[in-house]
Design an enzyme around this catalytic site. Structure first.
Site, PDB file in Angstrom:
ATOM      1  CG  HIS A 133      -5.372   3.614   0.375  1.00 22.88           C
ATOM      2  ND1 HIS A 133      -4.962   2.299   0.329  1.00 22.88           N
ATOM      3  CD2 HIS A 133      -6.569   3.666  -0.261  1.00 22.88           C
ATOM      4  CE1 HIS A 133      -5.878   1.594  -0.318  1.00 22.88           C
ATOM      5  NE2 HIS A 133      -6.860   2.386  -0.685  1.00 22.88           N
TER       6      HIS A 133
ATOM      7  CG  ASP B 212      -2.313   0.533   0.909  1.00 19.24           C
ATOM      8  OD1 ASP B 212      -2.390   1.746   0.646  1.00 19.24           O
ATOM      9  OD2 ASP B 212      -3.290  -0.227   0.927  1.00 19.24           O
TER      10      ASP B 212
ATOM     11  CB  SER C  14      -9.139   0.222  -0.935  1.00 19.23           C
ATOM     12  OG  SER C  14      -8.326   0.350  -2.061  1.00 19.23           O
TER      13      SER C  14
END
Length: 766
Positions: free
Chosen positions: A209, A130, A542
């Site tokens: 994220h 990520d 996600s």
């Protein structure tokens, strides 16, 4: 023989010329590792010995993949491909991210069940691919965790604002991969590669994220968690005691490159992870063949060594055939809602109240009515979308502005309205988004509404020159029904590469998920957002993917001998089809019952997955047979598997891969009755002496027969096989709007139901 290899290096030595050649690109080169001349001590020496510029080679791969990535001109790449030691050359591609209460919603409870049976995932290692991690966050505390597992071989890379002390007994490893990104930047991207005014050249997360997905999978208990008052409570990951290994492959505002992702797979497998979580996909609606897809190739290398790989299904729904990450060794996860929402109401001047959602946490409008305006009345598309610098301040100042969704980030539209002097925003879905809503932490009073509500507001403005409105924010509401609902954005089937394999595999919570956040940027992710928040609420597949990654960690901890296929099977065959109002799950985009093309086998239910009774297992040989069945040649298969293979003389059927779902394809041109027979094998992982009885729910207009109709297991009989024959009469077959009909096959022992979805469709012959 030596002269043959010299030819290769004469091809490659010209790479030193590329710095002056602006047509150079990054290529990933697959080499037959068995061809290395004995004069070179390592493959690295083989690849690099003829390069006068060491920066020409970006990564050398030797675990999940054999070869290297390098900067080459297209003609140089074509020349390299001609050499007999080169199996494949493909261009580096940019990928994109598929952007507290959810563990309970999955059926996890503190006192019993999978959390207690697995000791909360203790000592299982999850590798997160990520944007990095914010290591100081309390979700990543190592308080009361035992020592780092002895099998761990990874490292803690240091870099900008990241030292060895940022790793601990929770974050046991951290790496970053930027070579592919920086090489691409040199070919017309950001000068110098990493933009260090907004990024950290280290495992530290500047985007948020990665921190969010890491804590979703394995965050520790964090009390008094909320996003500016929304979703307040205890935040925790699915596997709170699992260890985290961070692989930063994605960079703020510039995506993730295949060459870096493949290097991360290589490192993670060598480091000793048990689970890999990758919320990344193509984002272009096109799925590459497996032998040209580094995520599929890297994942095969991991799965073949017993590592479970969870991937996101993509956010291009509700369009059909929008699901990504299609390789059958990947577990592909779609997104659904949970029973928590953040409602907001748009109250029109004529008294109508329209429902929406919002995470706005600033000063409320307190019921004051403001003039309402739609910039799209001017006919300018950019104005209707509230793009930056497209809104006329004289038109919107002091008013609530309705903006159409699309083309720019939802929160950026609110910022554009605020800059133009608007006091609020109503964000209206288009037809493609339907009624699917996600909350955003807007910088001004704002509310998202569905397509129908948006049309109603626009009609009100068109018919009323003094149209007015206000927005009422109602905070957090728990106990929403129905839930789960398949999210509009979640990638949908059928599988665009091999429709014989049903994708997505299942869905998990992916809408309005609260999890940890970076301290580097505000909750909107906009550079101008100077707010700080310890937790943030995001939506996307996600967010669904790390739920399944955490779930796999729990199952791996409870059942260390289970293969990745067995873990996936346990999740799929026990998945739920019913929402919390005891009705079939619905599709958010249509309001109609959802289908296996929307949710795969169903919604993750970990309470049942711990003890599935039977599993559909798969070996490396099964995947090779599948690749032979889809007519990949031995050299092509070797690109994926690393090892040479021989396909059988009699070609296998791809639908006979021992998958926990069944997809039957019939030619649309056929007349009369057509039949297909499928073969499946189940392994008993429950009580040794067990009897399972068949239950079939055939798709409408389809005949399904199964032999035998009873499976009897004993101490000596752990595996049993059965045949499924599916027959259709083209005159009586009526397909639904998605072009299929659906049913199921279940094996029942009185306590457990081991269910496999059946999808029947017609396709045009090639």
């Amino acid at each position: 023989m030596a002269s043959l290899f010299l030819q290769l290096f004469f091809f490659l030595v010209s790479v030193t010329q590329i710095l002056a050649d602006q047509t150079a690109k990054t290529y990933i080169i697959r080499v037959d590792s068995e061809s290395k001349p004995s004069i070179f001590p390592t493959h690295y020496h083989w690849y690099t010995s003829e390069f006068s510029e060491p920066t020409s080679i970006l990564h050398v791969y030797d675990t999940v993949f054999h070869g290297f990535s390098a900067s080459l001109t297209p003609s140089q790449a074509a020349s390299v491909l001609k050499h007999p030691s080169i199996l494949a050359v493909f261009e580096d591609r940019r990928r994109h991210l598929h952007t507290t209460r959810s563990p309970q919603f999955l059926g996890l409870r503190n006192q019993r069940g999978l959390w207690s049976e697995s000791d909360y995932g203790s000592d299982v290692i999850i590798g997160l691919f990520d944007t990095g991690i914010w290591p100081e966050h309390r979700s990543f505390s190592d308080l009361n965790l035992g020592p780092v597992p002895k099998r761990w071989k990874g490292v803690c890379n240091t870099g900008v604002k990241f030292t060895a002390k940022n790793c601990n007994r929770k974050i046991i490893g951290a790496r970053f991969f930027s070579e592919g990104h920086e090489a691409s930047s040199g070919f017309g991207g950001i000068a110098g590669g990493i933009n260090q005014t907004i990024e950290f050249k280290s495992p530290r997360d500047a985007d948020g994220h990665g921190t969010h997905t890491a804590s979703t999978a394995a965050g520790r208990y964090a009390f008094k968690a909320s996003m500016e008052g929304y979703a307040s409570g205890i935040a925790k990951g699915v596997a709170p005691k699992a260890r985290l290994a961070v692989y930063k492959v994605c960079w703020k505002n510039s995506g993730c490159f295949d060459s870096d992702i493949l290097a991360a797979f290589d490192a993670a497998v060598n480091d000793g992870v048990d689970v890999i979580s990758i919320s990344i996909g193509g984002g272009d609606g096109i799925s590459s063949p497996y032998y040209l897809d580094p995520i599929a190739i890297g994942a095969y290398g991991a799965v073949s060594r017993g590592i479970f790989v969870s991937s996101s299904a993509g956010n291009d729904g509700p369009n059909g055939m929008s699901v990504t990450n299609l390789a059958p060794w990947l577990t592909t996860v779609g997104g659904g809602t949970i029973d928590r929402d953040f409602p907001a109401d748009v109250i029109l001047g004529d008294g109508r109240k329209l429902s929406g959602v919002s995470l706005y946490a600033g000063a409320p409008l307190n019921g004051k009515m403001y003039p309402l305006v739609y910039p799209g009345k001017s006919g300018m598309l950019s104005a209707s979308l509230c793009m930056e610098n497209s809104i006329d301040p004289s038109l919107v100042k002091g008013k609530i502005v309705i903006c159409d969704r699309g083309s720019s980030p939802r929160v950026a539209k609110g910022l554009a309205v605020k800059k133009a002097g608007g006091v609020g925003m109503i964000l209206a879905n288009g037809v493609s988004n339907g009624e699917g809503l996600v909350g955003d932490a807007h910088l001004l009073p704002a509310c998202a509404v569905g397509s129908n509500e948006g049309d109603a507001i626009k009609a009100y403005i068109a018919s009323n020159p003094t149209a007015s409105a206000t927005i009422n924010f109602r905070g957090t509401v728990i106990g929403i029904k129905p839930a789960p609902v398949v999210a509009s954005f979640s990638g949908r089937g059928p599988n665009g590469l091999n429709p014989e394999i049903l994708k997505p595999d299942l869905i998990a919570p992916g809408v309005n998920i609260l999890a940890a956040w970076t301290d580097a940027i505000g909750p909107t992710g906009l550079d101008s957002d100077k707010r700080k928040t310890e937790f943030n609420i995001l939506s996307g597949t996600s967010m669904a993917c790390p739920h399944v990654s955490g779930a796999a960690a729990l199952l791996k901890s409870a059942h260390p001998d289970w293969s990745p296929a067995a873990i996936r099977s346990a999740m799929m065959t026990t998945a739920s089809l019913i929402d919390n109002s005891f009705k079939p799950m619905i599709d958010e985009s249509t309001g109609k019952p959802a289908t296996p093309y929307d949710f795969g086998a169903g919604h993750l239910n970990l309470d049942l997955a711990m003890d599935p009774g039977l599993v559909y297992d798969l070996t490396n040989n099964d995947y090779v047979s599948f690749l032979c069945a889809i007519e990949y040649g031995p050299k092509t298969i070797q690109v994926i598997t690393r090892s040479p293979v021989n396909c059988p003389m009699r070609k296998p059927m791809p639908e006979n891969l021992n998958y926990p779902s069944i997809a039957a394809l019939f030619p649309s041109s056929s007349n009369g009755v057509s039949s297909k027979t499928f073969f499946r094998t189940v392994t008993n992982v429950g009580e040794a002496n067990s009897v399972y009885i068949l239950k079939v729910e055939p798709p409408k207009g389809v005949m399904v027969t199964v032999k035998p109709g009873k499976l009897i297991f004993s101490e000596n009989v752990r595996k049993l096989s059965y045949y499924v024959t599916i027959s259709v009469d083209s005159k009586n077959l009526v397909l639904d709007d998605s072009g299929a009909v659906y049913g199921s096959l279940s094996w029942i022992d009185g306590r457990r139901v081991v269910r496999s979805p059946i999808v029947v469709t017609q396709i045009d012959p090639l």
